[in-house]
Design an enzyme around this catalytic site. Structure first.
Site, PDB file in Angstrom:
ATOM      1  N   GLU A  96       0.738  -1.283  -0.148  1.00  0.00           N
ATOM      2  CA  GLU A  96       0.141   0.103  -0.020  1.00  0.00           C
ATOM      3  C   GLU A  96       0.983   1.292  -0.002  1.00  0.00           C
ATOM      4  O   GLU A  96       1.978   1.279   0.557  1.00  0.00           O
ATOM      5  CB  GLU A  96      -0.842   0.161   1.124  1.00  0.00           C
ATOM      6  CG  GLU A  96      -1.972  -1.218   1.174  1.00  0.00           C
ATOM      7  CD  GLU A  96      -2.939  -1.370   1.955  1.00  0.00           C
ATOM      8  OE1 GLU A  96      -2.744  -0.673   3.157  1.00  0.00           O
ATOM      9  OE2 GLU A  96      -3.956  -1.900   1.829  1.00  0.00           O
ATOM     10  N   CYS A 392      -1.050   5.854  10.004  1.00  0.00           N
ATOM     11  CA  CYS A 392       0.066   5.132  10.619  1.00  0.00           C
ATOM     12  C   CYS A 392      -0.436   3.676  11.035  1.00  0.00           C
ATOM     13  O   CYS A 392      -1.263   3.828  11.913  1.00  0.00           O
ATOM     14  CB  CYS A 392       0.747   5.933  11.323  1.00  0.00           C
ATOM     15  SG  CYS A 392       1.346   7.555  11.132  1.00  0.00           S
TER      16      CYS A 392
END
Ligand code: SAH
Length: 418
Positions: A96, A392
């Site tokens: 990703e 994150c």
């Protein structure tokens, strides 16, 4: 169709392309033509390199030379403008990569221009406001008043791309979703650069006219794929044209590589994932602390050769009731005293299988206040794309990877070392 590709231009540096050109009996200036086509125009096949004679293009293709461009398999768009890309490589493996438009992109406060600009323009990234609005929107927007927020990427934009360095990760941080995947394999330099090229193309932007920041903070531990990471960083500077000062690499704390990194002539800025205020806590949260403890990590940070106006960033994921107490903040302040550094606080981004809680906004601000009170610049990273699992520690491919035992053994995972 036709000839199977045996080598990719993407990932080759000037010297390697020069060898290819000379072996083909072509004049030296073809090297620059190919470099430009691959890294600046971001062509996807030799046939598209319009500066080369047709005959040479065909010869390249026939000899099995391809570009090796990364393919975008899926895109997920967040209400805050963040886009999470699923990028697939030639062998079917995928990672990703995240596009964050007009934002601090996670690099706020680490000395990159995006952060500095945001501060000086009066847009507070101190977090209170951002965090409060994040909480107010139930975590969906993560937005704050920003006059130009809806502006599309343009030459005056300053978007950030968050790049992956490995398929999965071997480091085993207890609060990170990527860790649950284990590590499947390293990415090649071409695959790392390829993520950037694919996103630039898809977003219709081009550095240096468009200001793009890069953070090596996606899936994987860049310093456990050091050679490919550093080659990719060089290609991004020399080939794609993104300035070193616009790039930041984050490491979980692979101490010997931090030392190697300090010796590089071309290198991004350094961020270190601290995440705990003492060894007992850090070992619990990040098992690699058994191998490289805080004393070793901080010694490497203190000896790290910083350039003019450069700071080290320490990231600190705040886990409710675990490492977010005032006492922890005081320990961090003590530990970092005298270091030319900033702290980026990240409130836990939740995920399935993660047994920690996101702290309250008050806790986050109190932690920040203690650090600031001790003279340490501290910022709260604005959560980006949480609604699409792009924030994150939330990168976990749509299709899960099977863990490769071989790579697990090669890589450093103190948990398994006993
Ligand atoms: N492996 C590298 C880079 C990837 S992680 C490293 O560890 O630094 C990028 C940042 O996200 C790290 O600072 C990490 O501590 C943080 N992070 C990981 N999981 C998180 C989560 N669930 N919520 C918030 N931040 C997280």
């Amino acid at each position: 169709m036709g000839v199977p590709q045996t080598s990719s231009l993407l990932g080759m540096d000037r010297e390697e392309i020069a060898v290819l050109v000379s072996e083909a009996g072509e004049p030296g200036y073809r090297t620059k033509q190919i470099m430009d086509a691959v890294y600046r125009q971001r062509v996807e096949s030799p046939a598209e390199i319009s500066t080369l004679p047709q005959e040479f293009r065909e010869r390249l293709a026939e000899s099995g030379v391809g570009v090796g461009a990364a393919k975008i398999e899926k895109k997920f768009s967040s209400v805050d403008g963040t886009v999470r890309y699923l990028i697939v490589f030639a062998d079917g493996q995928s990672v990703e990569t995240v596009w964050m438009p007009e934002g601090d992109g996670g690099e706020a406060g680490d000395g990159s221009e995006a952060g500095v600009e945001a501060e000086s323009s009066g847009i507070s990234i101190s977090g209170a406001e951002a965090w409060a609005s994040f909480v107010a929107t139930g975590g969906a927007a993560g937005s704050r008043p920003l006059s130009n927020q809806n502006r599309r990427s343009s030459s005056s934009g300053r978007s950030t791309i968050c790049i992956s360095s490995q398929v999965g990760c071997a480091v085993d941080c207890q609060f990170c979703l990527t860790a649950l995947l284990g590590v499947k394999r390293n990415l090649s330099a071409g695959e790392i650069v390829g993520q950037v090229c694919a996103l630039l193309k898809d977003q219709g932007v081009s550095p240096p006219e468009d200001r793009i920041n890069l953070v090596f903070m996606g899936m994987g531990e860049p310093f456990l794929n050091y050679d490919n990471f550093i080659k990719a960083a060089r290609l991004l500077v020399e080939g794609v044209g993104i300035a070193e000062r616009r790039m930041t690499v984050s490491t979980a704390g692979i101490v010997p590589r931090i030392r190697d990194f300090g010796g590089e002539t071309i290198r991004p800025k350094l961020a270190i994932s601290l995440n705990a205020s003492n060894d007992a806590l850090r070992t619990r949260l990040m098992p690699l602390n058994k191998k490289w403890n805080l004393e070793m990590l901080l010694a490497a940070a203190r000896e790290f050769p910083l350039r003019t106006r450069e700071w080290i960033t320490f990231e600190y994921v705040l886990l409710g009731g675990v490492n977010d107490l005032p006492e922890n903040a005081r320990e961090v302040a003590e530990m970092l005293r005298g270091l030319r550094c900033k702290v980026n606080l990240i409130a836990l981004n939740p995920g399935p299988g993660i047994d920690f809680m996101t702290p309250s906004a008050e806790r986050v601000m109190a932690f920040q206040d203690i650090l600031r009170g001790a003279g340490i610049p501290a910022f709260v990273r604005r959560p980006r794309g949480r609604d699409i699992y792009a924030a994150c520690g939330q990168l976990k491919r749509t299709v899960e990877v099977a863990t490769s035992p071989e790579l697990q053994l090669q890589s450093i995972s103190p948990k398994r070392e006993g």
